[in-house]
Write a protein that holds these residues in place. Sequence first.
Motif, PDB file in Angstrom:
ATOM      1  N   LEU A 138      31.856 -19.864  -7.546  1.00 23.11           N
ATOM      2  CA  LEU A 138      30.632 -20.331  -8.185  1.00 23.11           C
ATOM      3  C   LEU A 138      29.491 -20.300  -7.180  1.00 23.11           C
ATOM      4  O   LEU A 138      29.614 -20.852  -6.086  1.00 23.11           O
TER       5      LEU A 138
ATOM      6  N   MET B  26      28.646 -16.579 -11.299  1.00 24.62           N
ATOM      7  CA  MET B  26      30.069 -16.857 -11.308  1.00 24.62           C
ATOM      8  C   MET B  26      30.819 -15.543 -11.133  1.00 24.62           C
ATOM      9  O   MET B  26      30.475 -14.545 -11.759  1.00 24.62           O
TER      10      MET B  26
ATOM     11  N   LEU C 145      33.146 -22.258 -16.267  1.00 28.61           N
ATOM     12  CA  LEU C 145      32.853 -22.325 -14.862  1.00 28.61           C
ATOM     13  C   LEU C 145      31.367 -22.252 -14.582  1.00 28.61           C
ATOM     14  O   LEU C 145      30.925 -22.449 -13.462  1.00 28.61           O
ATOM     15  N   CYS C 146      30.597 -21.924 -15.520  1.00 24.13           N
ATOM     16  CA  CYS C 146      29.152 -21.855 -15.328  1.00 24.13           C
ATOM     17  C   CYS C 146      28.570 -23.231 -15.102  1.00 24.13           C
ATOM     18  O   CYS C 146      27.423 -23.371 -14.732  1.00 24.13           O
TER      19      CYS C 146
ATOM     20  N   PRO D 242      23.184 -23.496 -12.299  1.00 24.80           N
ATOM     21  CA  PRO D 242      24.211 -22.471 -12.122  1.00 24.80           C
ATOM     22  C   PRO D 242      23.539 -21.115 -12.064  1.00 24.80           C
ATOM     23  O   PRO D 242      22.658 -20.813 -12.865  1.00 24.80           O
TER      24      PRO D 242
END
Length: 215
Positions: free
Chosen positions: A154, A164, A13-14, A161
């Motif tokens: 996020l 999260m 998810l990063c 990024p």
Amino acid sequence: MPLRRILAASILLCAAVSAQADGIGDLESFYNNVDSLSADFEQVQQDDRGNTLQEAGGTFDLSRPDSFRWEYTEPYKQAIVSDGDVFKFYDVDLAQVTIRSIDATLRATPALLLTGGAALEDAFNIASAGQRDGMSWVKLTPRADDTDFQEVRLGLKEQVPSVMELDDNLGQTTRIRFTDVELNPDLPDSRFTLDIPDDVEVVDGRGMNEGGGNQ
């Protein structure tokens, strides 16, 4: 929930990047513009009262569509590695490597964000979550009922990024902050392989009935 399970959920998810006001647009920009990524991370797990349960840190490398290396360097040593064909989890303290197939390990989990494409919307409900702490946010909730988490958020800032957050089914929240992010670095294929020492136990789960929520 052990950090390593959140990890397979995390690793991932990063990978969202862009500083547009619309978080969904930021996520789309990642798929369009970023093929590889390298970063450091700090990870904190808290209970439902905000008490810190565990802290850890390490490095993360990504080469889309399916290759990544998430490596804890403190306070213990663990590595989660995918070369695009198999997924390997190496626990140094336990002297054990677990091998699983990519399909069984990654589909319908947050790690699906590493691959992107149409399958992402099949596994997640995705919505923009406004602005907070100077970042644009995206909220993802799994469509399946058998995952380890309830919601993933996020936070995207300045086309990299940044944060999260994962809420699991026990009411715990894991927050991961990324630093020293490098976009599209030239990462060698060797970064996504795992050399297994001779004295390490190998548990090969390929071909077994693996569920997407057992990360």
